[in-house]
Design an enzyme around this catalytic site. Structure first.
Site, PDB file in Angstrom:
ATOM      1  N   ASP A   6       4.746  -2.308   1.854  1.00  0.00           N
ATOM      2  CA  ASP A   6       6.204  -2.169   1.854  1.00  0.00           C
ATOM      3  C   ASP A   6       6.640  -1.284   2.999  1.00  0.00           C
ATOM      4  O   ASP A   6       5.952  -0.311   3.347  1.00  0.00           O
ATOM      5  CB  ASP A   6       6.703  -1.566   0.536  1.00  0.00           C
ATOM      6  CG  ASP A   6       6.887  -2.606  -0.539  1.00  0.00           C
ATOM      7  OD1 ASP A   6       7.623  -3.581  -0.293  1.00  0.00           O
ATOM      8  OD2 ASP A   6       6.304  -2.443  -1.625  1.00  0.00           O
ATOM      9  N   HIS A  55      14.667  -5.839  -0.728  1.00  0.00           N
ATOM     10  CA  HIS A  55      13.965  -5.430  -1.941  1.00  0.00           C
ATOM     11  C   HIS A  55      14.823  -5.464  -3.200  1.00  0.00           C
ATOM     12  O   HIS A  55      14.307  -5.690  -4.292  1.00  0.00           O
ATOM     13  CB  HIS A  55      13.369  -4.035  -1.761  1.00  0.00           C
ATOM     14  CG  HIS A  55      12.286  -3.982  -0.750  1.00  0.00           C
ATOM     15  ND1 HIS A  55      12.544  -3.922   0.602  1.00  0.00           N
ATOM     16  CD2 HIS A  55      10.939  -3.996  -0.877  1.00  0.00           C
ATOM     17  CE1 HIS A  55      11.401  -3.893   1.266  1.00  0.00           C
ATOM     18  NE2 HIS A  55      10.414  -3.944   0.395  1.00  0.00           N
TER      19      HIS A  55
END
Length: 173
Positions: A98, A29
């Protein structure tokens, strides 16, 4: 115009900070843009479709999900940045958006999700750091019957493939 309770807004900003910190510590990320961060995180917070695990007041893991229609699922599979705020809670087809556990708490988050959603099936687009390829994976709750889960996964997959194939035929014309 509507206003949120100040305490809740403060809590949302605190949550946002915790998630940003996890995002920055994730090998995958941390390379992604701030615009993708806001596109992935703000709807999850606003729809309360996330889990943030804390240990000793320290964020250790985060997971968010969207409940999509088949149409929005197709849109998401084609472009993971395409979901609008409204798309996040548009249907019954659960997608993990996520999954961040940069400090070794992946199994803890996995067990938590299986317990929180004992009879659900989730899908996710799994991306590996440094790779340009992704694959769809499946995660099921801890109490769902394996046959039921397999049947649902197969149904969702067949419906998705059918729509994607139909779109290819239309585009080729």
């Amino acid at each position: 115009m509507s206003y949120k309770n100040v305490k809740n807004l403060t809590d949302d900003f605190t949550t946002l900070g915790h998630i940003a910190w996890l995002w920055a510590n994730s090998p995958l990320h941390k390379e992604w843009s701030i615009s993708l961060f806001t596109k992935n995180i703000l709807p999850a917070i606003q729809h309360d479709q996330y889990i943030l695990l804390m240990r000793d007041e320290f964020p250790v893991a985060f997971c968010s999900w969207a409940n999509l229609t088949l149409t929005n699922e197709v849109k998401y599979v084609r472009d993971v940045t395409s979901l609008t705020f409204e798309d996040w809670n548009s249907g019954e087809r659960k997608w993990l958006i996520d999954w961040i556990a940069p400090f070794g708490d992946n199994n803890t988050l996995y067990r938590y999700m299986r317990k929180k959603f004992p009879n659900e099936v989730f899908r996710a687009i799994r991306v590996y750091p440094g790779s340009t390829e992704a694959k769809i994976i499946h995660v099921q709750g801890g109490q769902i019957n394996k046959f039921t889960a397999k049947k649902l996964i197969q149904q969702y997959q067949e419906e998705l493939i059918q729509v994607l194939n139909n779109h290819k035929k239309i585009v080729r014309g």
